[in-house]
Design an enzyme around this catalytic site. Structure first.
Site, PDB file in Angstrom:
ATOM      1  N   HIS A 257      -3.246   2.576 -12.560  1.00  0.00           N
ATOM      2  CA  HIS A 257      -2.895   1.358 -13.297  1.00  0.00           C
ATOM      3  C   HIS A 257      -1.766   1.322 -14.088  1.00  0.00           C
ATOM      4  O   HIS A 257      -0.954   0.390 -14.162  1.00  0.00           O
ATOM      5  CB  HIS A 257      -4.090   0.894 -14.117  1.00  0.00           C
ATOM      6  CG  HIS A 257      -5.131   0.450 -13.385  1.00  0.00           C
ATOM      7  ND1 HIS A 257      -6.415   0.047 -13.851  1.00  0.00           N
ATOM      8  CD2 HIS A 257      -5.499   0.227 -11.991  1.00  0.00           C
ATOM      9  CE1 HIS A 257      -7.389  -0.453 -12.965  1.00  0.00           C
ATOM     10  NE2 HIS A 257      -6.597  -0.151 -11.875  1.00  0.00           N
TER      11      HIS A 257
ATOM     12  N   LYS B 112     -10.118  -3.566 -13.810  1.00  0.00           N
ATOM     13  CA  LYS B 112     -10.773  -2.740 -14.847  1.00  0.00           C
ATOM     14  C   LYS B 112     -11.171  -1.449 -14.423  1.00  0.00           C
ATOM     15  O   LYS B 112     -11.512  -1.337 -13.267  1.00  0.00           O
ATOM     16  CB  LYS B 112     -11.711  -3.589 -15.657  1.00  0.00           C
ATOM     17  CG  LYS B 112     -12.963  -3.573 -15.264  1.00  0.00           C
ATOM     18  CD  LYS B 112     -13.758  -3.955 -14.123  1.00  0.00           C
ATOM     19  CE  LYS B 112     -13.387  -5.469 -13.593  1.00  0.00           C
ATOM     20  NZ  LYS B 112     -13.507  -5.584 -12.180  1.00  0.00           N
TER      21      LYS B 112
ATOM     22  N   SER C 105       0.954  -1.270   0.038  1.00  0.00           N
ATOM     23  CA  SER C 105       0.000   0.098   0.018  1.00  0.00           C
ATOM     24  C   SER C 105       0.964   1.372  -0.045  1.00  0.00           C
ATOM     25  O   SER C 105       2.105   1.144   0.001  1.00  0.00           O
ATOM     26  CB  SER C 105      -1.142  -0.120   1.427  1.00  0.00           C
ATOM     27  OG  SER C 105      -1.864   1.137   1.193  1.00  0.00           O
ATOM     28  N   ARG C 106       0.564   2.351   0.002  1.00  0.00           N
ATOM     29  CA  ARG C 106       0.924   3.621  -0.092  1.00  0.00           C
ATOM     30  C   ARG C 106       1.633   4.049   1.575  1.00  0.00           C
ATOM     31  O   ARG C 106       2.502   4.717   1.715  1.00  0.00           O
ATOM     32  CB  ARG C 106       0.285   4.748  -0.520  1.00  0.00           C
ATOM     33  CG  ARG C 106       0.115   4.675  -2.135  1.00  0.00           C
ATOM     34  CD  ARG C 106      -0.655   6.059  -2.313  1.00  0.00           C
ATOM     35  NE  ARG C 106      -1.139   5.943  -3.836  1.00  0.00           N
ATOM     36  CZ  ARG C 106      -0.061   6.419  -4.901  1.00  0.00           C
ATOM     37  NH1 ARG C 106       0.994   6.723  -4.800  1.00  0.00           N
ATOM     38  NH2 ARG C 106      -0.673   6.441  -6.009  1.00  0.00           N
TER      39      ARG C 106
ATOM     40  N   ASP D 296     -15.601   3.296 -14.703  1.00  0.00           N
ATOM     41  CA  ASP D 296     -15.692   2.442 -13.558  1.00  0.00           C
ATOM     42  C   ASP D 296     -16.900   1.411 -13.683  1.00  0.00           C
ATOM     43  O   ASP D 296     -16.954   0.207 -13.214  1.00  0.00           O
ATOM     44  CB  ASP D 296     -16.432   3.213 -12.063  1.00  0.00           C
ATOM     45  CG  ASP D 296     -15.889   2.523 -10.804  1.00  0.00           C
ATOM     46  OD1 ASP D 296     -16.573   1.722 -10.503  1.00  0.00           O
ATOM     47  OD2 ASP D 296     -14.873   2.869 -10.412  1.00  0.00           O
TER      48      ASP D 296
END
Length: 335
Positions: A82, A100, A39-40, A181
């Site tokens: 992405h 996606k 994660s960040r 989305d």
């Protein structure tokens, strides 16, 4: 990778809701092993690791990408990240399953595909709909000509909302809007059956932030087939689909991209219902997608025949064309 029984070692990049859903399915699969998460922030990665019993937790993406114990990375960030996340992993020699919409636009998607092919790495868009057993049955019925020549396809995906301006679905910096989305599902559904359209007409209602609240598009093919697709983040829809052919029709009454049943109507015949096999698990299961990835890796394939990269690129071209018509642009894009 070789050997049918070899376990595939997964790394999870991002710790949001879809990452949790996918990981929950992975940990129940005997031929999968989740070995690391990134994660960040350290805190987010460690919390996720503790939740799912993952041995390694990284507070940065690069450490996961460079971990030699990871066979494949599942990229579950918002689609605005992405290109950066998947690209980093491919360049480090990891295989990649990327959520996606594949990327923000066709240019980014083409860059990822080129990277995967130049590094001889597996890459797949996480279009779980294409791996769903009942959707595969639907495609086989259509391809076998059960309803004759396809004339029309209809599919919709709308959420009631309302979503505040701060939500990621309305944030241009995260590639917000209904199209990327949600609209990626009806577009991908139509193109699964008919391929890339020859012509596209689209209209939308935009938010004050400049993302689409709802979008409708009419896709057409040289065969004469038409597809009507709709997506929305300000109105709930049935999430249904219908394919009409010259000799009949197939309806998916609800949840077309994860159906529990479909109904075949043919002229002169009683309706025939096809139901999901209970052995395939819950209709929300992502394990069919994971199983296809692991099958391909063991077979030494660099892309999946169920979710081919050229198909993902074709969907991105359609999404780009729709966005151009409705006037949605993201930071760094031309035009």
């Amino acid at each position: 990778m070789t050997g049918e029984r070899e376990r595939v070692r997964w790394g999870i990049l991002a710790t949001g809701g879809i990452a949790a859903a996918f990981t929950a399915d992975l940990v129940d699969m005997p031929d999968a092993e989740v070995v690391a998460v990134a994660s960040r922030t350290d805190a987010s990665a460690k919390a996720f690791a503790e939740r799912f019993g993952i041995p390694k937790a990284y507070g940065d993406w690069a450490s996961l990408a460079e971990d030699p114990d990871v066979d494949i990375v599942y990229v579950a960030t918002p689609h605005s990240a992405h290109r950066a996340a998947a690209g980093m992993c491919l360049e480090a020699g990891r295989h990649v399953l990327c959520e996606k919409a594949f990327t923000l636009n066709t240019r980014e998607a083409e860059e990822l595909v080129a990277l995967a092919r130049s590094h001889d790495r597996f890459l797949m868009e996480a279009m779980w709909m294409y791996c769903n057993p009942l959707v595969r049955r639907l495609k086989a019925l259509v391809d076998d000509g059960v309803i004759g020549e396809v004339r029309t396809v209809q599919a919709d995906f709308g959420l009631a909302g309302p979503f505040p301006p701060s939500h990621r679905l309305r944030d241009p910096a995260q590639g917000g809007g209904a199209l990327l989305d949600l609209g990626v599902y009806p577009v991908s559904f139509a193109q699964l059956l008919l391929g890339e359209p020859a012509d596209i007409t689209a209209r939308a209602v935009l938010s004050d932030e400049g993302v689409d609240l709802q979008t409708g598009a009419l896709l057409s093919w040289e065969s004469g087939a038409l597809a009507s697709v709709h997506c929305s983040i300000n109105g709930g829809t049935p999430v249904s689909a219908s394919i009409t052919g010259s000799e009949g029709r197939i309806d998916i009454p609800d949840g077309f991209f994860f159906p529990d049943r479909l109904v075949l109507h043919r002229d002169g015949h009683d309706p025939k219902e096809f139901k999901a096999d209970p052995a395939d698990g819950p209709r929300t299961s992502l394990r069919h997608e994971a199983a296809e990835v692991m099958r391909a890796l063991r077979a030494g394939e660099t892309e999946s025949p169920l979710v081919p990269l050229d198909g993902s690129l074709a969907v991105m071209r359609t999404l780009d064309a729709v966005r151009k018509q409705i006037g949605v642009r993201y930071s760094g894009e031309e035009g």
